[in-house]
Write an enzyme that holds these catalytic residues in place. Structure first.
Site, short mmCIF file in Angstrom:
data_model
loop_
_atom_site.label_atom_id
_atom_site.label_comp_id
_atom_site.label_asym_id
_atom_site.label_seq_id
_atom_site.Cartn_x
_atom_site.Cartn_y
_atom_site.Cartn_z
N THR A 1 0.82 -1.22 0.00
CA THR A 1 0.00 0.00 0.00
C THR A 1 0.85 1.27 0.00
O THR A 1 0.48 2.28 -0.59
CB THR A 1 -0.91 -0.01 1.25
N ASP B 1 1.44 -6.79 -4.33
CA ASP B 1 0.59 -6.71 -3.16
C ASP B 1 1.10 -7.86 -2.30
O ASP B 1 1.28 -8.97 -2.78
CB ASP B 1 -0.86 -6.96 -3.57
N SER B 2 1.37 -7.60 -1.02
CA SER B 2 2.11 -8.61 -0.24
C SER B 2 1.32 -9.89 -0.01
O SER B 2 1.87 -10.89 0.43
CB SER B 2 2.58 -8.03 1.09
N SER B 3 0.01 -9.87 -0.33
CA SER B 3 -0.73 -11.12 -0.18
C SER B 3 -0.24 -12.15 -1.20
O SER B 3 -0.52 -13.34 -1.09
CB SER B 3 -2.23 -10.87 -0.33
N THR C 1 1.44 -4.66 4.17
CA THR C 1 1.28 -5.05 5.58
C THR C 1 0.66 -6.44 5.75
O THR C 1 0.82 -7.07 6.79
CB THR C 1 0.40 -4.04 6.34
N ASP C 2 -0.06 -6.90 4.70
CA ASP C 2 -0.81 -8.15 4.89
C ASP C 2 0.07 -9.32 5.34
O ASP C 2 -0.28 -10.04 6.26
CB ASP C 2 -1.54 -8.52 3.58
#
Ligand code: ASP
Length: 559
Positions: free
Chosen positions: A33, A108-110, A140-141
């Site tokens: 993000t 996106d860290s997911s 952050t995920d």
């Protein structure tokens, strides 16, 4: 001797004749993000973070002329100059020069996995000697998983690696990205905390103790079983040095990249869970390890006629390592109740107070180590490798006040003992609960390791290194212990320091090159000059640092 504050002791405030010192930090951008911008498909990671988000902000750019910083960008050692920015002077009287290195694919860290972790670890390793510290920008995920994984993958880490992200993008009007990044830069550029840490909402947490606790609050992370390593207030960043973990072996920084994440799983126990369900998971093709999230202090139902316990025992006899962690946010797995006891009797390993993220990544790390066996992995799961668990909770009795006078006094006595080569006295002082002294500094910014670098007794240097003293701290003149040892012509000390991962700071190289003209031998051992002794040669020499003269000859001439 005066205990200079806890920051990397180098040129600082109160020394008007000295130029303002700079720390060098590499920011590694992986996505998340923090760098995202709106798109028709929702928020997506965007490139050019340094120019778009930092260059125009006065707190990230003091407006000085942009200089280039070299960044190693590939495994082949390809070096690319990157434009750098510099922060204004911090409260500690220094500036942080940094550059952002963006990964080819921003995520996106997911979607991150062990491949992404390896890429971060490799980038740090390739640039290890070029920077004082590293900041990794990440979503952050899955941030707590990446922190935990990296803490195991980075072996004998001697420099700060700070991961951070944000709940709101940097370009959003009200965001947490600015504070999180600035706080991380200050920590990485000032404090020799040789750990993988997570900085968020003014707190520095041990990476492998952290967990995401809020989906949208700015206070998104916590490390419920470990106090913060540091807290930033309006006045300063206060580091809790007593709990900072340090590498305690004479070895170089190295990385282990191939984590076995494909053969581990995680299972949360719930009321009514059937032994058949658990059995199905434990019979997954190729499964080698399972993290079991149990109730309270480590309890799981044993099932009708102990059917559940039997499922666990059978899996363990097939060579699967099962680790027990609690579903509770705080506390430790402790077999006090009968259901917990029966799990441990079946061979389930107590994960004590590890987070699920910590247990899962540690299991993947240990399973991938060469020569790993289920028995070896199981035994190491209950032992702290990087401060990820509390081995025992014995009470420590401590005098509540008088910390400062005691500290100053102890540092002075230690300085004398080192200078006199009195190993027994040094051991006595350090072991009587004064580990925090290791990276403290006298009025010239010299740490005990600096003093030992020219001590008549090499055993003192070895002892301090084995106790976790840092080889990377610079004194007020910007000198590392390695520089001092080479300048004193002490080949044995130089080799021991290099075996511990010491290298000359880039700011020292010019001076070292000049000095090497007169003493090529010892400076060659320090890694400078016509006959630069490589890390591999030192490695192959084994304990050869004891045979200083042989190496001096190989390096060209006598010191
Ligand atoms: N989905 C985002 C990520 O983890 C969330 C964040 O960065 O806060 O990449």
């Amino acid at each position: 001797m005066v205990a200079v504050d806890d920051y990397i002791p180098e040129l600082g405030e109160g020394h008007p004749d000295q130029p303002v010192p700079e720390s060098r930090v590499l920011i590694i951008m992986t996505g998340g993000t923090i760098c995202m911008r709106p798109s028709p498909a929702g928020l997506v990671p965007a490139r050019d973070f340094q120019d778009q988000c930092l260059a125009r902000v006065p707190t990230f750019n003091d407006g000085s002329i942009t200089t280039m910083m070299e960044v190693v960008t590939s495994g082949e050692g390809e070096i690319k100059p990157h434009p750098s920015l510099r922060t204004p002077m911090t409260a500690y009287g220094r500036r942080v020069r940094y550059t952002v290195f963006e990964f080819d694919e921003l995520l996106d860290s997911s979607s991150i996995d062990a491949k992404g972790w390896a890429e971060i670890a490799q980038t740090i390793q390739r640039n290890y000697t070029l920077f004082d510290g590293f900041v990794v920008l990440h979503g952050t995920d899955s941030l707590a998983y990446t922190c935990s994984a990296l803490s195991f993958m980075l072996q004998n880490l001697g420099k700060p690696v700070i991961l951070t992200g944000a709940q709101a993008p940097m370009l959003e009007l009200q965001n947490d990205a600015t504070d999180n990044l600035l706080g991380s830069l200050v920590v990485a550029g000032h404090f020799m905390i040789p750990e993988v840490c997570l900085y968020f909402n003014n707190k520095l947490l041990r990476g492998n103790r952290s967990t995401k606790v809020a989906a949208s609050d700015f206070d998104a992370f916590d490390s419920p079983n470990c106090p913060p390593l540091a807290v930033t207030t309006s006045m300063r960043t206060n580091v809790n040095w007593e709990i900072v973990n340090r590498p305690k072996s004479i070895e170089h920084f190295s990385i282990q990249t191939n984590l076995d994440t494909t053969h581990v799983a995680c299972l949360r126990i719930f009321p009514g869970i059937k032994p058949e369900m658990v059995d199905a998971v434990l019979k997954l093709d190729g499964l080698r390890g399972l993290v079991l999230e149990t109730f309270g202090a480590g309890n799981a139902p044993h099932g009708q006629d102990n059917a559940m316990t039997k499922v666990f025992a059978d899996a363990i006899s097939r060579g699967i390592v099962i680790v027990n962690v609690t579903q509770c946010l705080t506390g430790s797995v402790n077999p006090v109740y009968a259901p917990g006891m029966s799990l441990s009797k079946a061979g389930v390993v107590a994960g004590l107070d590890m987070t699920t993220e910590g247990a899962l990544t540690k299991l993947s790390y240990l399973l991938a180590l060469p020569g790993s066996t289920p028995r070896l992995v199981a035994s190491r799961m209950s032992v702290s490798l990087r401060g990820e668990l509390t081995e025992s909770s014995q009470p420590v009795f401590r005098h509540p006040d008088g910390a400062l006078p005691e500290r100053v006094q102890a540092l002075t006595v230690l300085g004398y003992a080192i200078a006199q080569g009195d190993l027994a006295r040094v051991e006595e002082i350090i072991r009587s609960e004064h580990h925090w002294l290791l990276n403290d500094a006298d009025y010239s910014g010299n740490t005990p390791v600096h003093l030992a670098a020219t001590s008549p007794s090499i055993n003192i240097l070895e002892f301090l290194l084995l106790e976790g003293g840092s080889v990377h701290i610079r004194n007020r003149n910007g000198r590392t212990p390695l520089f001092l040892a080479a300048n004193a012509g002490l080949s044995e000390h130089v080799m021991l320091l290099r075996k511990s991962g010491a290298h000359l700071h880039s700011d020292e190289r010019t001076a070292a090159q000049l000095l090497a003209r007169r003493r090529p031998g010892v400076w060659g051992l320090a890694g400078i000059g016509p006959r630069e002794v490589s890390e591999r040669e030192l490695e192959e020499a084994g304990d050869g640092y004891r045979a200083g003269s042989q190496w001096t000859m190989m390096a060209g001439s006598a010191p």
